[in-house]
Design an enzyme around this catalytic site. Sequence first.
Site, PDB file in Angstrom:
ATOM      1  N   THR A   1      -3.003  -0.913  -3.006  1.00 52.05           N
ATOM      2  CA  THR A   1      -4.007   0.149  -2.819  1.00 52.05           C
ATOM      3  C   THR A   1      -3.285   1.449  -2.468  1.00 52.05           C
ATOM      4  OG1 THR A   1      -6.121   0.686  -1.721  1.00 52.05           O
ATOM      5  CG2 THR A   1      -4.400  -0.275  -0.338  1.00 52.05           C
TER       6      THR A   1
ATOM      7  N   MET B   1       0.829  -1.215   0.000  1.00 47.96           N
ATOM      8  CA  MET B   1       0.000   0.000   0.000  1.00 47.96           C
ATOM      9  C   MET B   1       0.852   1.249   0.000  1.00 47.96           C
ATOM     10  SD  MET B   1      -1.295  -0.143   3.975  1.00 47.96           S
ATOM     11  CE  MET B   1      -1.262  -1.939   4.010  1.00 47.96           C
ATOM     12  N   CYS B   2       0.214   2.363  -0.383  1.00 52.57           N
ATOM     13  CA  CYS B   2       0.862   3.667  -0.342  1.00 52.57           C
ATOM     14  C   CYS B   2       2.084   3.660  -1.254  1.00 52.57           C
ATOM     15  CB  CYS B   2       1.201   4.007   1.111  1.00 52.57           C
ATOM     16  SG  CYS B   2       1.751   5.700   1.391  1.00 52.57           S
ATOM     17  N   ILE B   3       3.267   3.917  -0.734  1.00 52.48           N
ATOM     18  CA  ILE B   3       4.479   3.965  -1.538  1.00 52.48           C
ATOM     19  C   ILE B   3       5.141   2.593  -1.686  1.00 52.48           C
ATOM     20  CG2 ILE B   3       6.057   4.491   0.378  1.00 52.48           C
ATOM     21  CD1 ILE B   3       6.185   6.023  -3.194  1.00 52.48           C
TER      22      ILE B   3
END
Length: 221
Positions: A191, A136-138
Amino acid sequence: MTQKKVAVILSGCGVYDGAEIHETVITLLRLDQRGAKVQCFAPNIAQHHVINHLTGEEMPESRNVLVESARIARGDIKDISEANVEDFDALIVPGGFGAAKNLSDFAFKGTECAVQPDVLALAEAFAEAGKPIGLMCISPAIAAKIYGPGVVCTIGKDADTAAAVSKMGGEHHECDVSEIVEDKARKLVSTPAYMLANSISEAASGINKMVDRVLELTQQE
């Protein structure tokens, strides 16, 4: 249904120099709500640097990634060098700059980045075993380092980061904060979380779907 065991890799404690705390807690909460057994891991290494989260400025001190990650895990965490893929059904890596500063050096070297050796070895072991991974995210920025060219993932809609993912061989799909992108062949689910989220509930909307899907994939042979 047998209880699923999930490994979660943390990268410190705090969005600017470690694991994103909201993303981590949402992940741990959702896994617990779904009846999974969780073990947190982190590399026993020095953080790249320490950021004052009040001012955003660098602080003249050194901290250890494993020690700092233990804050979020309430002390229940192990050195990632002790992790064995055979003990788990899935792997999840929350975001935060620690994923790009401590688990890898993507924040500094971009497409020329390398993943921390213990982190890479564990992630590659899950990939080779055909066990699902959630990023997720980075953290999806390192997907191509784990899976190689052609891996499908998302960091949301940030053009520069998406371009870097593509240059490293990944296939980037734009994604809203409440949605997930799945590479069905590789059982990778990603995500955007706080790459797009403006609130903790927005972050949770996609993270919960990602966790749910990762757990569903553990039941597929």
